[in-house]
Motif scaffolding. Structure first.
Motif, PDB file in Angstrom:
ATOM      1  N   GLU A  94       0.861  -1.179   0.000  1.00  0.00           N
ATOM      2  CA  GLU A  94       0.000   0.000   0.000  1.00  0.00           C
ATOM      3  C   GLU A  94       0.895   1.225   0.000  1.00  0.00           C
ATOM      4  O   GLU A  94       1.962   1.213   0.601  1.00  0.00           O
ATOM      5  N   MET A  95       0.449   2.269  -0.678  1.00  0.00           N
ATOM      6  CA  MET A  95       1.206   3.518  -0.696  1.00  0.00           C
ATOM      7  C   MET A  95       0.230   4.676  -0.769  1.00  0.00           C
ATOM      8  O   MET A  95      -0.819   4.584  -1.415  1.00  0.00           O
ATOM      9  N   PHE A  96       0.588   5.754  -0.075  1.00  0.00           N
ATOM     10  CA  PHE A  96      -0.185   6.990  -0.171  1.00  0.00           C
ATOM     11  C   PHE A  96       0.714   8.161   0.198  1.00  0.00           C
ATOM     12  O   PHE A  96       1.757   7.988   0.832  1.00  0.00           O
ATOM     13  N   GLN A  97       0.286   9.329  -0.224  1.00  0.00           N
ATOM     14  CA  GLN A  97       0.936  10.559   0.207  1.00  0.00           C
ATOM     15  C   GLN A  97       0.163  11.072   1.416  1.00  0.00           C
ATOM     16  O   GLN A  97      -1.046  11.265   1.368  1.00  0.00           O
ATOM     17  N   ARG A  98       0.894  11.299   2.494  1.00  0.00           N
ATOM     18  CA  ARG A  98       0.290  11.731   3.753  1.00  0.00           C
ATOM     19  C   ARG A  98       0.141  13.250   3.760  1.00  0.00           C
ATOM     20  O   ARG A  98       1.093  13.975   3.515  1.00  0.00           O
ATOM     21  N   ASP A 103       5.557  17.214  10.931  1.00  0.00           N
ATOM     22  CA  ASP A 103       6.846  17.074  10.247  1.00  0.00           C
ATOM     23  C   ASP A 103       6.803  16.133   9.052  1.00  0.00           C
ATOM     24  O   ASP A 103       7.732  16.121   8.246  1.00  0.00           O
ATOM     25  N   PHE A 104       5.773  15.321   8.945  1.00  0.00           N
ATOM     26  CA  PHE A 104       5.711  14.295   7.905  1.00  0.00           C
ATOM     27  C   PHE A 104       4.676  14.600   6.826  1.00  0.00           C
ATOM     28  O   PHE A 104       4.233  13.708   6.117  1.00  0.00           O
ATOM     29  N   PRO A 166      17.028   4.361   9.533  1.00  0.00           N
ATOM     30  CA  PRO A 166      16.083   4.485  10.647  1.00  0.00           C
ATOM     31  C   PRO A 166      15.658   5.944  10.832  1.00  0.00           C
ATOM     32  O   PRO A 166      16.485   6.856  10.749  1.00  0.00           O
ATOM     33  N   LEU A 167      14.385   6.146  11.049  1.00  0.00           N
ATOM     34  CA  LEU A 167      13.847   7.500  11.208  1.00  0.00           C
ATOM     35  C   LEU A 167      14.439   8.184  12.432  1.00  0.00           C
ATOM     36  O   LEU A 167      14.670   9.395  12.411  1.00  0.00           O
ATOM     37  N   GLY A 168      14.670   7.438  13.487  1.00  0.00           N
ATOM     38  CA  GLY A 168      15.307   7.998  14.673  1.00  0.00           C
ATOM     39  C   GLY A 168      14.384   8.777  15.594  1.00  0.00           C
ATOM     40  O   GLY A 168      14.836   9.390  16.559  1.00  0.00           O
ATOM     41  N   LYS A 169      13.104   8.780  15.277  1.00  0.00           N
ATOM     42  CA  LYS A 169      12.106   9.402  16.140  1.00  0.00           C
ATOM     43  C   LYS A 169      10.760   8.781  15.817  1.00  0.00           C
ATOM     44  O   LYS A 169      10.632   8.010  14.868  1.00  0.00           O
ATOM     45  N   LYS A 170       9.798   9.122  16.599  1.00  0.00           N
ATOM     46  CA  LYS A 170       8.466   8.563  16.376  1.00  0.00           C
ATOM     47  C   LYS A 170       7.827   9.170  15.130  1.00  0.00           C
ATOM     48  O   LYS A 170       7.992  10.344  14.840  1.00  0.00           O
ATOM     49  N   PHE A 171       7.104   8.340  14.420  1.00  0.00           N
ATOM     50  CA  PHE A 171       6.226   8.794  13.356  1.00  0.00           C
ATOM     51  C   PHE A 171       4.841   8.811  13.983  1.00  0.00           C
ATOM     52  O   PHE A 171       4.294   7.769  14.317  1.00  0.00           O
TER      53      PHE A 171
END
Length: 184
Positions: A94-98, A103-104, A166-171
């Motif tokens: 699955e893919m989408f643009q958020r 920040d995301f 790794p993102l290194g923070k919470k999404f």
């Protein structure tokens, strides 16, 4: 290129084909979504309690109908993953643009659901080759986020090999995300 929500492209490389999920895929997809060994690798963050463990054809069909509804309303695209050598359906992505005021904003979010026997580097590498080549453009994003639990060792290796870090923070409130960003 056409808008992904007007014409859903079929994407292919030497190993796999991705084509939009259809109701006729239900029987084969149930083998993935009823596979207890697969469930721990599924990303169901922010999916309102759905853990994607389906044990009936009725529930699998409901999920596909929801995925198709979501596509027609431009929420996300769900593709069926087909192994080219055998035409076996081995999972979905699955893919989408958020779109969000954080920040995301305008990040792509990629989910990969595979039968447990295909949760390996060869398959994941093939998926990431297609997504890295096409999905930034298809979804008009510069960054793609995807989840990989620490126990998903093969997935983590593939992600790192294909340029994800790794993102290194919470999404949002969730951990274990990787990100790949392209630069113009």
């Amino acid at each position: 290129m056409e808008n992904v929500y007007e014409v859903c492209p079929t994407c292919k490389n030497n190993y796999i084909t991705l084509r939009q999920t259809i109701l006729d895929d239900a029987e084969e997809l149930l083998k993935c979504y009823s596979d207890k060994k697969s469930v721990p690798f599924f990303n169901y963050d922010n999916c309102h309690g759905d853990d994607f463990y389906y044990t009936s054809m009725e529930r699998m069909k409901q999920a596909i109908e929801f995925w198709n509804y979501s596509y027609s309303n431009r929420y996300f695209v769900r593709w069926t993953i087909i192994l080219n050598s055998t035409n076996e359906i081995i999972g979905t992505i699955e893919m989408f643009q958020r779109i969000s005021e954080d920040d995301f904003n305008h990040y792509g979010v990629l989910r990969i659901d595979l039968k447990s026997k295909y949760e390996n580097q060869k398959v994941i590498d093939a998926i990431l080759e297609i997504t890295n080549e096409s999905f930034y453009y298809l979804f008009d994003v510069k960054s793609i986020l995807t989840k990989a639990f620490p126990t998903a060792k093969e997935r983590v290796i593939s992600l790192k090999k294909k340029g994800y870090i790794p993102l290194g923070k919470k999404f949002m409130i969730y951990d274990d995300y990787f990100v790949r960003t392209i630069i113009d």
